[in-house]
Motif scaffolding. Structure first.
Motif, PDB file in Angstrom:
ATOM      1  N   ARG A  40      41.825  48.845   6.134  1.00 21.44           N
ATOM      2  CA  ARG A  40      41.083  49.767   5.264  1.00 21.44           C
ATOM      3  C   ARG A  40      40.889  51.119   5.953  1.00 21.44           C
ATOM      4  NH1 ARG A  40      40.283  46.872   1.058  1.00 21.44           N
ATOM      5  NH2 ARG A  40      39.703  44.696   1.137  1.00 21.44           N
ATOM      6  N   ILE A  41      40.608  51.091   7.246  1.00 22.51           N
ATOM      7  CA  ILE A  41      40.460  52.347   7.985  1.00 22.51           C
ATOM      8  C   ILE A  41      41.790  53.094   8.030  1.00 22.51           C
ATOM      9  CG2 ILE A  41      40.018  53.324  10.280  1.00 22.51           C
ATOM     10  CD1 ILE A  41      37.841  51.171  10.611  1.00 22.51           C
ATOM     11  N   SER A  42      42.892  52.375   8.186  1.00 19.97           N
ATOM     12  CA  SER A  42      44.211  53.023   8.169  1.00 19.97           C
ATOM     13  C   SER A  42      44.439  53.760   6.855  1.00 19.97           C
ATOM     14  CB  SER A  42      45.321  51.987   8.358  1.00 19.97           C
ATOM     15  OG  SER A  42      45.292  51.468   9.648  1.00 19.97           O
ATOM     16  N   ASP A  43      44.083  53.110   5.750  1.00 13.02           N
ATOM     17  CA  ASP A  43      44.210  53.766   4.444  1.00 13.02           C
ATOM     18  C   ASP A  43      43.278  54.971   4.341  1.00 13.02           C
ATOM     19  OD1 ASP A  43      46.132  51.970   3.588  1.00 13.02           O
ATOM     20  OD2 ASP A  43      44.682  50.669   2.571  1.00 13.02           O
ATOM     21  N   ARG A  44      42.066  54.815   4.867  1.00 13.78           N
ATOM     22  CA  ARG A  44      41.084  55.910   4.850  1.00 13.78           C
ATOM     23  C   ARG A  44      41.613  57.108   5.648  1.00 13.78           C
ATOM     24  NH1 ARG A  44      36.617  53.045   6.754  1.00 13.78           N
ATOM     25  NH2 ARG A  44      36.748  51.948   4.791  1.00 13.78           N
ATOM     26  N   LEU A  45      42.283  56.830   6.756  1.00 18.95           N
ATOM     27  CA  LEU A  45      42.854  57.913   7.554  1.00 18.95           C
ATOM     28  C   LEU A  45      43.939  58.659   6.786  1.00 18.95           C
ATOM     29  CD1 LEU A  45      42.911  56.258  11.072  1.00 18.95           C
ATOM     30  CD2 LEU A  45      41.721  58.371  10.445  1.00 18.95           C
ATOM     31  N   ASP A  46      44.709  57.941   5.985  1.00 24.16           N
ATOM     32  CA  ASP A  46      45.696  58.612   5.133  1.00 24.16           C
ATOM     33  C   ASP A  46      45.013  59.545   4.138  1.00 24.16           C
ATOM     34  OD1 ASP A  46      48.012  57.672   6.260  1.00 24.16           O
ATOM     35  OD2 ASP A  46      48.387  56.147   4.729  1.00 24.16           O
ATOM     36  N   LEU A  47      43.928  59.069   3.532  1.00 30.71           N
ATOM     37  CA  LEU A  47      43.179  59.892   2.586  1.00 30.71           C
ATOM     38  C   LEU A  47      42.601  61.123   3.296  1.00 30.71           C
ATOM     39  CD1 LEU A  47      41.848  60.414  -0.168  1.00 30.71           C
ATOM     40  CD2 LEU A  47      39.977  58.932   0.572  1.00 30.71           C
ATOM     41  N   LEU A  48      41.989  60.907   4.447  1.00 31.52           N
ATOM     42  CA  LEU A  48      41.432  62.027   5.205  1.00 31.52           C
ATOM     43  C   LEU A  48      42.512  63.025   5.583  1.00 31.52           C
ATOM     44  CD1 LEU A  48      38.906  60.119   7.477  1.00 31.52           C
ATOM     45  CD2 LEU A  48      38.338  61.852   5.761  1.00 31.52           C
ATOM     46  N   ASP A  49      43.687  62.525   5.937  1.00 29.77           N
ATOM     47  CA  ASP A  49      44.787  63.425   6.288  1.00 29.77           C
ATOM     48  C   ASP A  49      45.173  64.312   5.107  1.00 29.77           C
ATOM     49  OD1 ASP A  49      46.888  64.309   8.183  1.00 29.77           O
ATOM     50  OD2 ASP A  49      48.213  63.430   6.653  1.00 29.77           O
ATOM     51  N   SER A  50      45.222  63.727   3.923  1.00 28.79           N
ATOM     52  CA  SER A  50      45.574  64.549   2.760  1.00 28.79           C
ATOM     53  C   SER A  50      44.480  65.579   2.457  1.00 28.79           C
ATOM     54  CB  SER A  50      45.880  63.679   1.536  1.00 28.79           C
ATOM     55  OG  SER A  50      44.720  63.023   1.094  1.00 28.79           O
ATOM     56  N   ILE A  51      43.223  65.190   2.644  1.00 27.25           N
ATOM     57  CA  ILE A  51      42.116  66.133   2.443  1.00 27.25           C
ATOM     58  C   ILE A  51      42.194  67.254   3.468  1.00 27.25           C
ATOM     59  CG2 ILE A  51      39.608  66.408   2.595  1.00 27.25           C
ATOM     60  CD1 ILE A  51      39.404  63.523   1.435  1.00 27.25           C
ATOM     61  N   ILE A  52      42.431  66.889   4.721  1.00 27.27           N
ATOM     62  CA  ILE A  52      42.508  67.891   5.791  1.00 27.27           C
ATOM     63  C   ILE A  52      43.657  68.860   5.539  1.00 27.27           C
ATOM     64  CG2 ILE A  52      43.070  68.175   8.252  1.00 27.27           C
ATOM     65  CD1 ILE A  52      41.404  65.540   8.684  1.00 27.27           C
ATOM     66  N   ARG A  53      44.790  68.333   5.130  1.00 28.01           N
ATOM     67  CA  ARG A  53      45.937  69.211   4.844  1.00 28.01           C
ATOM     68  C   ARG A  53      45.609  70.201   3.726  1.00 28.01           C
ATOM     69  NH1 ARG A  53      51.171  67.318   6.716  1.00 28.01           N
ATOM     70  NH2 ARG A  53      50.877  65.396   7.893  1.00 28.01           N
ATOM     71  N   GLY A  54      44.929  69.705   2.694  1.00 31.03           N
ATOM     72  CA  GLY A  54      44.545  70.598   1.595  1.00 31.03           C
ATOM     73  C   GLY A  54      43.543  71.650   2.029  1.00 31.03           C
ATOM     74  N   HIS A  55      42.545  71.226   2.827  1.00 28.33           N
ATOM     75  CA  HIS A  55      41.548  72.183   3.320  1.00 28.33           C
ATOM     76  C   HIS A  55      42.170  73.178   4.287  1.00 28.33           C
ATOM     77  CE1 HIS A  55      37.616  71.249   1.685  1.00 28.33           C
ATOM     78  NE2 HIS A  55      37.971  69.971   1.681  1.00 28.33           N
ATOM     79  N   ALA A  56      43.087  72.713   5.124  1.00 24.95           N
ATOM     80  CA  ALA A  56      43.725  73.613   6.090  1.00 24.95           C
ATOM     81  C   ALA A  56      44.504  74.694   5.365  1.00 24.95           C
ATOM     82  CB  ALA A  56      44.631  72.829   7.032  1.00 24.95           C
ATOM     83  N   ALA A  57      45.203  74.298   4.306  1.00 21.61           N
ATOM     84  CA  ALA A  57      45.955  75.283   3.530  1.00 21.61           C
ATOM     85  C   ALA A  57      45.004  76.282   2.878  1.00 21.61           C
ATOM     86  CB  ALA A  57      46.818  74.589   2.478  1.00 21.61           C
ATOM     87  N   ALA A  58      43.866  75.779   2.367  1.00 26.75           N
ATOM     88  CA  ALA A  58      42.901  76.664   1.718  1.00 26.75           C
ATOM     89  C   ALA A  58      42.239  77.605   2.723  1.00 26.75           C
ATOM     90  CB  ALA A  58      41.841  75.838   0.982  1.00 26.75           C
ATOM     91  N   VAL A  59      41.933  77.103   3.908  1.00 21.51           N
ATOM     92  CA  VAL A  59      41.327  77.939   4.953  1.00 21.51           C
ATOM     93  C   VAL A  59      42.321  79.009   5.381  1.00 21.51           C
ATOM     94  CG1 VAL A  59      40.524  77.959   7.354  1.00 21.51           C
ATOM     95  CG2 VAL A  59      39.675  76.233   5.778  1.00 21.51           C
ATOM     96  N   ASN A  60      43.567  78.601   5.571  1.00 14.59           N
ATOM     97  CA  ASN A  60      44.588  79.565   5.972  1.00 14.59           C
ATOM     98  C   ASN A  60      44.792  80.635   4.912  1.00 14.59           C
ATOM     99  OD1 ASN A  60      45.021  78.337   8.432  1.00 14.59           O
ATOM    100  ND2 ASN A  60      46.711  77.075   7.686  1.00 14.59           N
ATOM    101  N   ALA A  61      44.599  80.275   3.654  1.00 12.02           N
ATOM    102  CA  ALA A  61      44.752  81.238   2.559  1.00 12.02           C
ATOM    103  C   ALA A  61      43.469  82.037   2.343  1.00 12.02           C
ATOM    104  CB  ALA A  61      45.146  80.507   1.278  1.00 12.02           C
ATOM    105  N   GLY A  62      42.422  81.719   3.105  1.00 13.71           N
ATOM    106  CA  GLY A  62      41.157  82.438   2.972  1.00 13.71           C
ATOM    107  C   GLY A  62      40.331  81.989   1.779  1.00 13.71           C
ATOM    108  N   GLU A  63      40.651  80.832   1.202  1.00 11.65           N
ATOM    109  CA  GLU A  63      39.964  80.354   0.006  1.00 11.65           C
ATOM    110  C   GLU A  63      38.832  79.379   0.307  1.00 11.65           C
ATOM    111  OE1 GLU A  63      43.065  78.568  -2.252  1.00 11.65           O
ATOM    112  OE2 GLU A  63      44.186  80.428  -2.445  1.00 11.65           O
ATOM    113  N   ALA A  64      38.733  78.881   1.529  1.00 14.94           N
ATOM    114  CA  ALA A  64      37.725  77.869   1.834  1.00 14.94           C
ATOM    115  C   ALA A  64      37.081  78.161   3.178  1.00 14.94           C
ATOM    116  CB  ALA A  64      38.350  76.479   1.844  1.00 14.94           C
ATOM    117  N   ASN A  65      35.945  77.525   3.388  1.00 12.97           N
ATOM    118  CA  ASN A  65      35.176  77.665   4.605  1.00 12.97           C
ATOM    119  C   ASN A  65      35.750  76.732   5.679  1.00 12.97           C
ATOM    120  OD1 ASN A  65      33.220  77.610   6.596  1.00 12.97           O
ATOM    121  ND2 ASN A  65      31.521  77.400   5.189  1.00 12.97           N
ATOM    122  N   ALA A  66      35.927  77.244   6.880  1.00  7.84           N
ATOM    123  CA  ALA A  66      36.455  76.430   7.983  1.00  7.84           C
ATOM    124  C   ALA A  66      35.483  75.312   8.373  1.00  7.84           C
ATOM    125  CB  ALA A  66      36.758  77.310   9.185  1.00  7.84           C
TER     126      ALA A  66
END
Length: 128
Positions: A40-66
């Motif tokens: 279950r934690i392995s699956d959770r890490l996959d979910l967190l990775d997708s969230i982090i990737r989305g936030h990283a893209a938004a931060v890099n684009a200046g659309e989200a808070n770091a």
């Protein structure tokens, strides 16, 4: 003995961890519980990775808070550490069970029940 059924609700990574782990060793019921949580934690890490990737893209684009990204990264590190600890626990219990497999007692050795009887005999002999 048949391999335990893959728990319901696991994602692809969790199912793969379940199958690969059981292919390597037979696990006790307690180890299976730990393995399920690890999956279950392995699956959770996959979910967190997708969230982090989305936030990283938004931060890099200046659309989200770091700061939001930092919270997700911290949670991912915590989940990774927990997964590492759980898998180490399964591994250490598997290794311990292989090295401490029950076998015949060495010649001249007595079991615990025999030890209790010898202690009682000595006490009786010394008291009277």
């Amino acid at each position: 003995m048949a391999s335990p059924k893959v728990p319901d609700g696991l994602g692809a990574r969790g199912r793969r961890l379940w199958r690969d782990s059981l292919a390597q060793a037979a696990l006790t019921p307690a180890q299976l519980v730990i393995l399920e949580e690890s999956c279950r934690i392995s699956d959770r890490l996959d979910l967190l990775d997708s969230i982090i990737r989305g936030h990283a893209a938004a931060v890099n684009a200046g659309e989200a808070n770091a700061g939001d990204l930092q919270r997700w990264l911290a949670e991912s590190r915590q989940q990774s550490a927990t997964l590492r600890a759980l898998l180490a626990e399964i591994g250490s219990k598997s290794a311990a069970s292989k090295t401490t497999a029950p076998g015949p007692e060495p010649k001249g050795a007595a079991g615990v029940s025999d030890l209790s009887a010898r202690i009682a005999a000595r006490r009786k002999k010394s008291s009277g």
